[in-house]
Design a protein around this motif. Sequence first.
Motif, PDB file in Angstrom:
ATOM      1  N   GLU A  46     128.980 133.196  -6.495  1.00 22.66           N
ATOM      2  CA  GLU A  46     129.086 133.640  -7.891  1.00 22.66           C
ATOM      3  C   GLU A  46     130.455 133.249  -8.471  1.00 22.66           C
ATOM      4  O   GLU A  46     130.548 132.778  -9.603  1.00 22.66           O
ATOM      5  CB  GLU A  46     128.883 135.161  -7.960  1.00 22.66           C
ATOM      6  CG  GLU A  46     128.898 135.765  -9.355  1.00 22.66           C
ATOM      7  CD  GLU A  46     127.667 135.416 -10.186  1.00 22.66           C
ATOM      8  OE1 GLU A  46     126.599 135.194  -9.609  1.00 22.66           O
ATOM      9  OE2 GLU A  46     127.807 135.364 -11.442  1.00 22.66           O
ATOM     10  N   ARG A  53     131.302 136.984 -14.765  1.00 17.91           N
ATOM     11  CA  ARG A  53     131.228 137.956 -13.686  1.00 17.91           C
ATOM     12  C   ARG A  53     131.981 137.458 -12.450  1.00 17.91           C
ATOM     13  O   ARG A  53     132.658 138.209 -11.758  1.00 17.91           O
ATOM     14  CB  ARG A  53     129.754 138.242 -13.332  1.00 17.91           C
ATOM     15  CG  ARG A  53     129.603 139.270 -12.231  1.00 17.91           C
ATOM     16  CD  ARG A  53     128.241 139.895 -12.190  1.00 17.91           C
ATOM     17  NE  ARG A  53     127.282 139.038 -11.522  1.00 17.91           N
ATOM     18  CZ  ARG A  53     126.146 139.475 -10.979  1.00 17.91           C
ATOM     19  NH1 ARG A  53     125.827 140.752 -11.056  1.00 17.91           N
ATOM     20  NH2 ARG A  53     125.315 138.642 -10.416  1.00 17.91           N
ATOM     21  N   LEU A  57     134.928 139.179 -10.129  1.00 19.88           N
ATOM     22  CA  LEU A  57     134.776 139.340  -8.676  1.00 19.88           C
ATOM     23  C   LEU A  57     135.964 138.723  -7.941  1.00 19.88           C
ATOM     24  O   LEU A  57     136.508 139.299  -7.005  1.00 19.88           O
ATOM     25  CB  LEU A  57     133.484 138.662  -8.201  1.00 19.88           C
ATOM     26  CG  LEU A  57     132.183 139.266  -8.717  1.00 19.88           C
ATOM     27  CD1 LEU A  57     131.005 138.441  -8.239  1.00 19.88           C
ATOM     28  CD2 LEU A  57     132.040 140.702  -8.243  1.00 19.88           C
ATOM     29  N   THR A  71     126.584 145.422  -7.811  1.00 19.90           N
ATOM     30  CA  THR A  71     126.697 143.968  -7.905  1.00 19.90           C
ATOM     31  C   THR A  71     126.248 143.312  -6.604  1.00 19.90           C
ATOM     32  O   THR A  71     125.405 142.407  -6.606  1.00 19.90           O
ATOM     33  CB  THR A  71     128.166 143.563  -8.180  1.00 19.90           C
ATOM     34  OG1 THR A  71     128.624 144.270  -9.326  1.00 19.90           O
ATOM     35  CG2 THR A  71     128.293 142.074  -8.400  1.00 19.90           C
ATOM     36  N   ASP A  74     122.401 144.031  -5.781  1.00 18.28           N
ATOM     37  CA  ASP A  74     121.469 143.219  -6.578  1.00 18.28           C
ATOM     38  C   ASP A  74     121.394 141.792  -6.054  1.00 18.28           C
ATOM     39  O   ASP A  74     120.310 141.195  -5.994  1.00 18.28           O
ATOM     40  CB  ASP A  74     121.907 143.202  -8.053  1.00 18.28           C
ATOM     41  CG  ASP A  74     121.585 144.520  -8.746  1.00 18.28           C
ATOM     42  OD1 ASP A  74     120.849 145.337  -8.157  1.00 18.28           O
ATOM     43  OD2 ASP A  74     122.086 144.742  -9.873  1.00 18.28           O
TER      44      ASP A  74
END
Length: 194
Positions: A46, A53, A57, A71, A74
Amino acid sequence: MADKIKDAKIVFVVGGPGSGKGTQCEKIVAKYGYTHLSSGDLLRAEVASGSERGKQLQAIMQKGELVPLDTVLDMIKDAMIAKADVSKGYLIDGYPREVKQGEEFEKKIGAPALLLYIDAKGETMVKRLMKRGETSGRADDNEETIKKRLDLYYKATEPVIAYYEKRGIVRKIDSELPVDDVFAIVEKAIDELK
Ligand SMILES: Nc1ccn([C@@H]2O[C@H](COP(=O)(O)OP(=O)(O)OP(=O)(O)O)[C@@H](O)[C@H]2O)c(=O)n1
Ligand SMILES: Nc1nc2c(ncn2[C@@H]2O[C@H](COP(=O)(O)OP(=O)(O)O)[C@@H](O)[C@H]2O)c(=O)[nH]1
Ligand SMILES: [Mg+2]
């Protein structure tokens, strides 16, 4: 969705940073064909995507702290669904990091059949991570962040092991040994599942 993956075995792989979770998971995949999902790798993917996002992170991981529970959960859930039709079993590597993460996983996905507790001494983990840091390119493989990750491991993650020990599903693996000797112990634990 939970019904789609209900026949596959779920194995939590828990241990300190640098204990050898990823190394053993690779070997399990090669022998047993399980699906390996590293929560850290999912998060790093990610970050690499450059999304908004991902930027948030990155900042948390750089500090060695835990990202918000939902987070990670999911991401794991989506990845499990994506493999549901072909998976014989799932290795959930680096998760749960705290008891609450385990509880939420069970509510949303299902119960683990086994927890592999990959155990190495603190000094061993630091040594391995410093070595890995020479080539890994990981922003958190540096002395300062390693220390924070270890502290958090002892504080938040070790209680996870005690929690699942009460259910009798923990197999402790001595990860001070050479990789193949460690794997011989891992194999026994996985074979017991069948
Ligand atoms: N369930 C998880 C998994 C990972 N992380 C975040 O992602 C970072 C890296 O996780 P991981 O790759 O699992 O790191 P390590 O525990 O150091 O293990 P490894 O050395 O296997 O990569 C953690 O420090 C933490 O910030 C998290 O918040 N919650
Ligand atoms: N001597 C030895 N080194 C290991 C063993 N397992 C992993 N390592 C090394 O330790 C480092 C961290 O391993 P990794 O699998 O990334 O650990 P993780 O952080 O728990 O996923 C790697 O550079 C490995 O080569 C082991 O059983 N014995
Ligand atoms: Mg790893």
